[in-house]
Motif scaffolding. Sequence first.
Motif, mmCIF file in Angstrom:
data_model
loop_
_atom_site.group_PDB
_atom_site.id
_atom_site.type_symbol
_atom_site.label_atom_id
_atom_site.label_comp_id
_atom_site.label_asym_id
_atom_site.label_seq_id
_atom_site.Cartn_x
_atom_site.Cartn_y
_atom_site.Cartn_z
ATOM 1 N N THR A 129 0.837 -1.210 0.000
ATOM 2 C CA THR A 129 0.000 0.000 0.000
ATOM 3 C C THR A 129 0.871 1.259 0.000
ATOM 4 O OG1 THR A 129 -0.166 -0.144 2.412
ATOM 5 C CG2 THR A 129 -2.009 -1.036 1.122
ATOM 6 N N ILE A 130 1.930 1.240 0.751
ATOM 7 C CA ILE A 130 2.826 2.394 0.805
ATOM 8 C C ILE A 130 3.619 2.503 -0.493
ATOM 9 C CG2 ILE A 130 4.828 3.406 1.960
ATOM 10 C CD1 ILE A 130 3.724 2.283 4.589
ATOM 11 N N ARG A 131 4.107 1.381 -0.994
ATOM 12 C CA ARG A 131 4.837 1.411 -2.274
ATOM 13 C C ARG A 131 3.972 2.013 -3.371
ATOM 14 N NH1 ARG A 131 9.321 -0.895 -4.430
ATOM 15 N NH2 ARG A 131 8.254 -1.319 -6.369
ATOM 16 N N ARG A 132 2.722 1.572 -3.459
ATOM 17 C CA ARG A 132 1.822 2.101 -4.491
ATOM 18 C C ARG A 132 1.609 3.595 -4.321
ATOM 19 N NH1 ARG A 132 -0.846 -2.841 -3.718
ATOM 20 N NH2 ARG A 132 -2.306 -1.891 -2.281
ATOM 21 N N ARG A 133 1.439 4.065 -3.109
ATOM 22 C CA ARG A 133 1.208 5.495 -2.867
ATOM 23 C C ARG A 133 2.440 6.319 -3.251
ATOM 24 N NH1 ARG A 133 -0.806 9.772 -3.802
ATOM 25 N NH2 ARG A 133 -0.681 11.401 -2.253
#
Length: 176
Positions: A110-114
């Motif tokens: 989720t953080i990588r995508r953001r």
Amino acid sequence: HPTFYLPFGDLIVQSAADAKGTSTLFRVNKSLLAFNSPVFADMFTLPNTSTQELYDGAPIVRVTDTAEDLTAVCSALYDISSLSLPRFDPDAPIRLTGVMRLATKYQIDTIRRRVIEILDDSWPQTYDQWLRFQSQISAMTEIRDGSKDRLVGGKRFEDCIPEPAAAIRFARDFDV
């Protein structure tokens, strides 16, 4: 840690020691880490030993990550809006490197995508987006050239546009 030593946390994550030999303790929620990271989830399935070290009543996990990087990833886990940066921020790749490093290491998708979304927003992906990007840069150039102090919105022109070398390095380092 002044922010992430949570009274309701059930796990202590200890950072690597800094240049002064000081490490930082983060008291966080084990379930939040396990939910967002398969690496932590797998780590927590290992059986507890009777000799596991406790601090303030919670088990300790020592990591090799810096306190700064852990702060960034905790900020993102507890409040994803902490990753908000202005569009075209030339320092975005530098500011996001620590959080991306840990998001990659611990597979926090989720953080990588953001982070990728933030950087994608500053760089055109299609020809139409490239034309819009060029128009925005041209408009900022005109504002700068017409301004007595040669500033754009109170900032130097260079501080208003993305920096390509840092973005390319970031993309290569994190395979994006």
